[in-house]
Design a protein around this motif. Sequence first.
Motif, mmCIF file in Angstrom:
data_model
loop_
_atom_site.group_PDB
_atom_site.id
_atom_site.type_symbol
_atom_site.label_atom_id
_atom_site.label_comp_id
_atom_site.label_asym_id
_atom_site.label_seq_id
_atom_site.Cartn_x
_atom_site.Cartn_y
_atom_site.Cartn_z
ATOM 1 N N LEU A 1 0.842 -1.197 0.000
ATOM 2 C CA LEU A 1 0.000 0.000 0.000
ATOM 3 C C LEU A 1 0.878 1.248 0.000
ATOM 4 O O LEU A 1 1.877 1.302 0.725
ATOM 5 C CB LEU A 1 -0.913 0.006 1.230
ATOM 6 N N ARG A 2 0.505 2.223 -0.780
ATOM 7 C CA ARG A 2 1.293 3.444 -0.933
ATOM 8 C C ARG A 2 0.939 4.449 0.158
ATOM 9 O O ARG A 2 -0.230 4.832 0.312
ATOM 10 C CB ARG A 2 1.037 4.042 -2.315
ATOM 11 N N LEU A 3 1.928 4.881 0.919
ATOM 12 C CA LEU A 3 1.681 5.742 2.068
ATOM 13 C C LEU A 3 1.081 7.088 1.668
ATOM 14 O O LEU A 3 0.176 7.596 2.346
ATOM 15 C CB LEU A 3 2.975 5.955 2.856
ATOM 16 N N SER A 4 1.553 7.698 0.588
ATOM 17 C CA SER A 4 1.031 9.010 0.193
ATOM 18 C C SER A 4 -0.461 8.933 -0.107
ATOM 19 O O SER A 4 -1.224 9.855 0.209
ATOM 20 C CB SER A 4 1.799 9.543 -1.024
ATOM 21 N N ARG A 5 -0.913 7.819 -0.701
ATOM 22 C CA ARG A 5 -2.345 7.654 -0.982
ATOM 23 C C ARG A 5 -3.121 7.416 0.313
ATOM 24 O O ARG A 5 -4.245 7.904 0.464
ATOM 25 C CB ARG A 5 -2.558 6.479 -1.942
ATOM 26 N N LEU A 6 -2.556 6.639 1.235
ATOM 27 C CA LEU A 6 -3.215 6.417 2.523
ATOM 28 C C LEU A 6 -3.366 7.731 3.282
ATOM 29 O O LEU A 6 -4.399 7.980 3.923
ATOM 30 C CB LEU A 6 -2.420 5.416 3.364
ATOM 31 N N ASN A 7 -2.336 8.585 3.216
ATOM 32 C CA ASN A 7 -2.434 9.899 3.862
ATOM 33 C C ASN A 7 -3.587 10.715 3.281
ATOM 34 O O ASN A 7 -4.345 11.366 4.014
ATOM 35 C CB ASN A 7 -1.123 10.658 3.700
ATOM 36 N N THR A 8 -3.727 10.674 1.960
ATOM 37 C CA THR A 8 -4.810 11.418 1.308
ATOM 38 C C THR A 8 -6.171 10.872 1.715
ATOM 39 O O THR A 8 -7.099 11.636 2.016
ATOM 40 C CB THR A 8 -4.653 11.350 -0.218
ATOM 41 N N ILE A 9 -6.303 9.547 1.746
ATOM 42 C CA ILE A 9 -7.571 8.928 2.140
ATOM 43 C C ILE A 9 -7.946 9.354 3.553
ATOM 44 O O ILE A 9 -9.090 9.734 3.830
ATOM 45 C CB ILE A 9 -7.469 7.392 2.044
ATOM 46 N N TYR A 10 -6.977 9.303 4.463
ATOM 47 C CA TYR A 10 -7.261 9.637 5.856
ATOM 48 C C TYR A 10 -7.578 11.117 6.030
ATOM 49 O O TYR A 10 -8.297 11.493 6.954
ATOM 50 C CB TYR A 10 -6.073 9.237 6.738
ATOM 51 N N ARG A 11 -7.052 11.964 5.158
ATOM 52 C CA ARG A 11 -7.279 13.402 5.312
ATOM 53 C C ARG A 11 -8.624 13.852 4.765
ATOM 54 O O ARG A 11 -9.236 14.764 5.325
ATOM 55 C CB ARG A 11 -6.165 14.179 4.604
ATOM 56 N N VAL A 12 -9.107 13.242 3.688
ATOM 57 C CA VAL A 12 -10.247 13.839 2.987
ATOM 58 C C VAL A 12 -11.492 12.973 2.915
ATOM 59 O O VAL A 12 -12.564 13.479 2.597
ATOM 60 C CB VAL A 12 -9.835 14.244 1.546
ATOM 61 N N ILE A 13 -11.390 11.675 3.220
ATOM 62 C CA ILE A 13 -12.567 10.816 3.073
ATOM 63 C C ILE A 13 -13.345 10.781 4.384
ATOM 64 O O ILE A 13 -12.756 10.566 5.452
ATOM 65 C CB ILE A 13 -12.149 9.408 2.615
ATOM 66 N N PRO A 14 -14.667 10.981 4.358
ATOM 67 C CA PRO A 14 -15.468 11.165 5.572
ATOM 68 C C PRO A 14 -15.323 10.116 6.671
ATOM 69 O O PRO A 14 -15.296 10.495 7.843
ATOM 70 C CB PRO A 14 -16.910 11.192 5.020
ATOM 71 N N PRO A 15 -15.251 8.797 6.393
ATOM 72 C CA PRO A 15 -15.220 7.849 7.512
ATOM 73 C C PRO A 15 -14.096 8.093 8.518
ATOM 74 O O PRO A 15 -14.231 7.748 9.689
ATOM 75 C CB PRO A 15 -15.044 6.490 6.813
ATOM 76 N N THR A 16 -13.002 8.671 8.074
ATOM 77 C CA THR A 16 -11.873 8.897 8.983
ATOM 78 C C THR A 16 -11.539 10.377 9.110
ATOM 79 O O THR A 16 -10.488 10.728 9.643
ATOM 80 C CB THR A 16 -10.619 8.145 8.472
ATOM 81 N N TYR A 17 -12.430 11.240 8.624
ATOM 82 C CA TYR A 17 -12.098 12.663 8.629
ATOM 83 C C TYR A 17 -12.154 13.234 10.048
ATOM 84 O O TYR A 17 -13.111 13.027 10.791
ATOM 85 C CB TYR A 17 -13.054 13.449 7.735
ATOM 86 N N SER A 18 -11.105 13.941 10.414
ATOM 87 C CA SER A 18 -11.041 14.669 11.681
ATOM 88 C C SER A 18 -9.903 15.673 11.553
ATOM 89 O O SER A 18 -9.069 15.581 10.637
ATOM 90 C CB SER A 18 -10.792 13.721 12.863
ATOM 91 N N ILE A 19 -9.864 16.629 12.472
ATOM 92 C CA ILE A 19 -8.786 17.615 12.438
ATOM 93 C C ILE A 19 -7.433 16.928 12.612
ATOM 94 O O ILE A 19 -6.459 17.242 11.909
ATOM 95 C CB ILE A 19 -8.989 18.677 13.545
ATOM 96 N N LYS A 20 -7.384 15.976 13.531
ATOM 97 C CA LYS A 20 -6.137 15.250 13.767
ATOM 98 C C LYS A 20 -5.679 14.517 12.511
ATOM 99 O O LYS A 20 -4.510 14.601 12.112
ATOM 100 C CB LYS A 20 -6.317 14.262 14.919
ATOM 101 N N ASN A 21 -6.588 13.781 11.867
ATOM 102 C CA ASN A 21 -6.216 13.045 10.659
ATOM 103 C C ASN A 21 -5.897 13.980 9.506
ATOM 104 O O ASN A 21 -5.064 13.665 8.652
ATOM 105 C CB ASN A 21 -7.338 12.086 10.266
ATOM 106 N N PHE A 22 -6.572 15.131 9.455
ATOM 107 C CA PHE A 22 -6.277 16.096 8.395
ATOM 108 C C PHE A 22 -4.849 16.624 8.512
ATOM 109 O O PHE A 22 -4.163 16.827 7.511
ATOM 110 C CB PHE A 22 -7.268 17.258 8.440
ATOM 111 N N VAL A 23 -4.399 16.832 9.747
ATOM 112 C CA VAL A 23 -3.046 17.344 9.968
ATOM 113 C C VAL A 23 -2.005 16.248 9.807
ATOM 114 O O VAL A 23 -0.990 16.417 9.123
ATOM 115 C CB VAL A 23 -2.935 17.988 11.362
ATOM 116 N N ARG A 24 -2.267 15.088 10.416
ATOM 117 C CA ARG A 24 -1.248 14.041 10.488
ATOM 118 C C ARG A 24 -1.351 13.012 9.361
ATOM 119 O O ARG A 24 -0.380 12.327 9.069
ATOM 120 C CB ARG A 24 -1.322 13.323 11.839
ATOM 121 N N GLY A 25 -2.526 12.883 8.755
ATOM 122 C CA GLY A 25 -2.691 11.861 7.738
ATOM 123 C C GLY A 25 -2.696 10.479 8.361
ATOM 124 O O GLY A 25 -2.995 10.289 9.537
ATOM 125 N N TYR A 26 -2.345 9.475 7.553
ATOM 126 C CA TYR A 26 -2.327 8.096 8.050
ATOM 127 C C TYR A 26 -1.105 7.843 8.922
ATOM 128 O O TYR A 26 -1.197 7.255 9.989
ATOM 129 C CB TYR A 26 -2.326 7.123 6.862
#
Length: 334
Positions: free
Chosen positions: A207-232
Amino acid sequence: MDGHGIREEVLGKLSPPISRTNPRMMEVSSTRRKFESFHPAITFQGAQFLRPNRDPGTYLALDLMTPRLNAIHQHLWLAGLPNAARPLHRQKLLGRNISVTEDPDEHLVWFEAQIFIKPLSDFLLDYDYWNDNLCSDQELYKSACGLLLSYAWLVRHQSDLDIAKESGLLSKNMEWINWVEFLDGFLDNINLSTLSQVNQRYKYGELRLSRLNTIYRVIPPTYSIKNFVRGYKSGSTWYNAFFERHFKWMLAVFAVLSVFLSALQVGLATRMLQDNGPFQRVSYGFALASVIAVVGSIALVFFVWLGLFWYCLISTWSNDRAVNRGIRTTVSSL
């Protein structure tokens, strides 16, 4: 899986997916169990410490399960292919460095020239340990089977076994013939077509980390301020590392602007274009837009830095209060 294994599953307990008929593996497991513990003395779950040998169930969930990847399973196609991971010798040929991680959520995640791999725990080679600790919990069972399956992907050849031992992923006492016999017994109990016995995370390989970071930052199931800043998975916590990762594209933009502005300046210096009205209007508009872009970029970097500063300050303060409150609660209950 044989009839005995099916009967155990119906009764609520699964059958170990590994064979106990490999004398060499049984001998190694028995010796280790006699002289040393399978688990560390202490580990941490967030801010809370955990004594694995006193609470093995909680430790096994922490050591084997992949809740963060399971939470975004429906989006993992964006980060990887539903294929087996490449063997270790192929990872080396791709120029990747093997970085050891103990977090199962980071296992087989790659970034640039790095791939994170979790070592194969000794207890997963032990039939009795499976029977006593893993076969009564279906989620743990599937997660453990998934981790073993990933090693069937990674260590396919003797050269892969050598790399695994050099990297600390497998015991240095592991022999090739024993590894092949062990995997044969394991794969006999896994449906390789449906992978129904393994955790759903392992239906994808790398799994590609840069894509996981994007998923965690912008997709609703995991969206939060913390995840937006830190990513996966956040890298360095230094501000300069953060801005280098996320804003280095600005250097390329400014380089292109410089080339265009230089070309316009040269054009205005020629007699043919000095009196050209449309060219002068374009030059004026582009120069003005460039100034606005530079000022806007500086303002953006400043406000991002300011937001990060306050986020880190408030997070640290909140965490400190929560930890101290937990300590006071524990002391008062004694």
